[in-house]
Design a protein around this motif. Structure first.
Motif, mmCIF file in Angstrom:
data_model
loop_
_atom_site.group_PDB
_atom_site.id
_atom_site.type_symbol
_atom_site.label_atom_id
_atom_site.label_comp_id
_atom_site.label_asym_id
_atom_site.label_seq_id
_atom_site.Cartn_x
_atom_site.Cartn_y
_atom_site.Cartn_z
ATOM 1 N N ARG A 106 17.726 27.805 63.048
ATOM 2 C CA ARG A 106 18.832 27.028 63.624
ATOM 3 C C ARG A 106 18.782 25.572 63.147
ATOM 4 O O ARG A 106 19.792 25.012 62.744
ATOM 5 C CB ARG A 106 18.821 27.068 65.145
ATOM 6 C CG ARG A 106 19.935 26.177 65.741
ATOM 7 C CD ARG A 106 20.150 26.359 67.218
ATOM 8 N NE ARG A 106 20.677 27.654 67.574
ATOM 9 C CZ ARG A 106 21.961 28.011 67.459
ATOM 10 N NH1 ARG A 106 22.842 27.155 66.945
ATOM 11 N NH2 ARG A 106 22.361 29.200 67.836
ATOM 12 N N ALA A 107 17.618 24.964 63.170
ATOM 13 C CA ALA A 107 17.493 23.574 62.718
ATOM 14 C C ALA A 107 17.862 23.460 61.238
ATOM 15 O O ALA A 107 18.564 22.520 60.832
ATOM 16 C CB ALA A 107 16.076 23.076 62.955
ATOM 17 N N LEU A 108 17.423 24.414 60.447
ATOM 18 C CA LEU A 108 17.740 24.405 59.015
ATOM 19 C C LEU A 108 19.239 24.576 58.794
ATOM 20 O O LEU A 108 19.856 23.840 58.014
ATOM 21 C CB LEU A 108 16.956 25.505 58.294
ATOM 22 C CG LEU A 108 17.169 25.628 56.797
ATOM 23 C CD1 LEU A 108 16.772 24.347 56.071
ATOM 24 C CD2 LEU A 108 16.370 26.817 56.256
ATOM 25 N N VAL A 109 19.854 25.522 59.483
ATOM 26 C CA VAL A 109 21.296 25.776 59.329
ATOM 27 C C VAL A 109 22.109 24.567 59.786
ATOM 28 O O VAL A 109 23.093 24.194 59.138
ATOM 29 C CB VAL A 109 21.701 27.072 60.059
ATOM 30 C CG1 VAL A 109 23.215 27.170 60.226
ATOM 31 C CG2 VAL A 109 21.171 28.290 59.304
ATOM 32 N N ASP A 110 21.707 23.925 60.870
ATOM 33 C CA ASP A 110 22.417 22.711 61.304
ATOM 34 C C ASP A 110 22.425 21.667 60.183
ATOM 35 O O ASP A 110 23.452 21.042 59.910
ATOM 36 C CB ASP A 110 21.770 22.121 62.556
ATOM 37 C CG ASP A 110 22.042 22.925 63.821
ATOM 38 O OD1 ASP A 110 22.936 23.797 63.814
ATOM 39 O OD2 ASP A 110 21.331 22.680 64.822
ATOM 40 N N GLY A 111 21.289 21.480 59.544
ATOM 41 C CA GLY A 111 21.203 20.532 58.428
ATOM 42 C C GLY A 111 22.028 20.971 57.236
ATOM 43 O O GLY A 111 22.647 20.142 56.551
ATOM 44 N N MET A 112 22.051 22.275 56.978
ATOM 45 C CA MET A 112 22.837 22.792 55.857
ATOM 46 C C MET A 112 24.329 22.565 56.082
ATOM 47 O O MET A 112 25.053 22.189 55.156
ATOM 48 C CB MET A 112 22.543 24.282 55.647
ATOM 49 C CG MET A 112 21.139 24.547 55.153
ATOM 50 S SD MET A 112 20.719 26.310 55.165
ATOM 51 C CE MET A 112 21.668 26.861 53.735
ATOM 52 N N VAL A 113 24.792 22.791 57.292
ATOM 53 C CA VAL A 113 26.209 22.585 57.595
ATOM 54 C C VAL A 113 26.570 21.112 57.414
ATOM 55 O O VAL A 113 27.639 20.783 56.873
ATOM 56 C CB VAL A 113 26.554 23.089 59.013
ATOM 57 C CG1 VAL A 113 27.962 22.673 59.433
ATOM 58 C CG2 VAL A 113 26.396 24.610 59.068
ATOM 59 N N HIS A 114 25.679 20.233 57.820
ATOM 60 C CA HIS A 114 25.914 18.800 57.585
ATOM 61 C C HIS A 114 26.043 18.531 56.084
ATOM 62 O O HIS A 114 26.969 17.833 55.652
ATOM 63 C CB HIS A 114 24.780 17.975 58.200
ATOM 64 C CG HIS A 114 24.944 16.513 58.009
ATOM 65 N ND1 HIS A 114 25.811 15.757 58.774
ATOM 66 C CD2 HIS A 114 24.372 15.658 57.136
ATOM 67 C CE1 HIS A 114 25.761 14.503 58.368
ATOM 68 N NE2 HIS A 114 24.894 14.406 57.381
ATOM 69 N N LEU A 115 25.136 19.091 55.291
ATOM 70 C CA LEU A 115 25.209 18.893 53.833
ATOM 71 C C LEU A 115 26.463 19.511 53.233
ATOM 72 O O LEU A 115 27.054 18.952 52.309
ATOM 73 C CB LEU A 115 23.972 19.487 53.151
ATOM 74 C CG LEU A 115 22.718 18.650 53.200
ATOM 75 C CD1 LEU A 115 21.553 19.412 52.569
ATOM 76 C CD2 LEU A 115 22.909 17.319 52.504
ATOM 77 N N LEU A 116 26.861 20.664 53.734
ATOM 78 C CA LEU A 116 28.081 21.308 53.238
ATOM 79 C C LEU A 116 29.319 20.464 53.540
ATOM 80 O O LEU A 116 30.350 20.603 52.874
ATOM 81 C CB LEU A 116 28.232 22.704 53.847
ATOM 82 C CG LEU A 116 27.291 23.768 53.301
ATOM 83 C CD1 LEU A 116 27.224 24.968 54.241
ATOM 84 C CD2 LEU A 116 27.715 24.197 51.898
ATOM 85 N N SER A 117 29.214 19.565 54.517
ATOM 86 C CA SER A 117 30.326 18.678 54.875
ATOM 87 C C SER A 117 30.435 17.472 53.953
ATOM 88 O O SER A 117 31.503 16.876 53.840
ATOM 89 C CB SER A 117 30.157 18.183 56.312
ATOM 90 O OG SER A 117 30.101 19.253 57.202
ATOM 91 N N VAL A 118 29.354 17.113 53.301
ATOM 92 C CA VAL A 118 29.338 15.914 52.457
ATOM 93 C C VAL A 118 30.424 15.964 51.376
ATOM 94 O O VAL A 118 31.181 14.997 51.225
ATOM 95 C CB VAL A 118 27.933 15.670 51.864
ATOM 96 C CG1 VAL A 118 27.962 14.605 50.779
ATOM 97 C CG2 VAL A 118 26.953 15.291 52.969
ATOM 98 N N PRO A 119 30.563 17.063 50.615
ATOM 99 C CA PRO A 119 31.622 17.082 49.600
ATOM 100 C C PRO A 119 33.032 16.972 50.194
ATOM 101 O O PRO A 119 33.932 16.433 49.550
ATOM 102 C CB PRO A 119 31.437 18.433 48.897
ATOM 103 C CG PRO A 119 30.028 18.813 49.167
ATOM 104 C CD PRO A 119 29.701 18.243 50.515
ATOM 105 N N LEU A 120 33.215 17.464 51.413
ATOM 106 C CA LEU A 120 34.529 17.326 52.053
ATOM 107 C C LEU A 120 34.849 15.852 52.286
ATOM 108 O O LEU A 120 35.968 15.406 52.019
ATOM 109 C CB LEU A 120 34.558 18.091 53.375
ATOM 110 C CG LEU A 120 34.273 19.590 53.312
ATOM 111 C CD1 LEU A 120 34.326 20.189 54.712
ATOM 112 C CD2 LEU A 120 35.210 20.299 52.363
#
Length: 186
Positions: A106-120
């Protein structure tokens, strides 16, 4: 095509990541959900070692990086995400046997979703600086709802500026930069 990638594929990718977390919390190994998320991230036509091909979320990040001078190499966000997908895959294989796997995933996925938002956000800023109404609207719709996780006041401010206060003039408003920077670094 870009609208589908940004609005639908991105959401399905995030859904698959959190479905893996939910499976892990139920003590069910979930590597196939991580595989599916990776497929949505990279896509079918992304050439190995070719950074300007493909049509999925990976390519959206590559395009955003090119806007800011990263040419002929992997976008830094994609490099980090690749490592995190590998880590998520390893964790998802241990859900039935490791009592800490779900919390770690869960902690890893939360961070991944944040990173996936950066290009947006990078696309939003780029298209605002070029006063491109259609793309500003697209990336505002994709990015701004995610800011509610930072805090409700930030979401309301950006919603009011970019949705309800949206006008034909979509040029970059310098007053938005501190708020967008805060969202990016939270």
């Amino acid at each position: 095509a870009q609208t589908i990638i940004v609005m639908e594929v991105w959401m399905m990718l995030v859904h698959r990541l959190y479905a893996a977390v939910r499976g892990c919390e139920a003590k069910v190994d979930a590597p196939e959900l991580i595989d599916s998320a990776v497929g949505l991230w990279i896509g079918q036509e992304q050439g190995e070692g070719i950074y300007n091909s493909g049509w999925m979320v990976y390519s959206v990040a590559q395009e955003a990086a090119e806007f800011y001078g990263v040419l002929e190499q992997e976008a830094p966000v994609n490099t980090v995400l690749m490592g995190q997908f590998v880590e998520a895959q390893a964790l998802a294989k241990t859900c039935s046997s490791d009592t800490n796997a779900a919390q770690s995933l869960r902690a890893l996925v939360d961070g991944m979703v944040h990173l996936l938002s950066v290009p947006l956000l990078q696309h939003l800023l780029f298209h605002m600086s070029n006063d491109n109404r259609e793309y500003v609207e697209l990336y505002a719709l994709a990015f701004i709802p995610q800011t509610i996780s930072v805090n409700e006041g930030t979401f309301e401010y950006l919603r009011d500026k970019l949705f309800e206060g949206f006008s034909w003039n979509t040029s970059l408003d310098i007053d938005l930069l501190p708020t967008l920077s805060m969202v990016l670094h939270s």
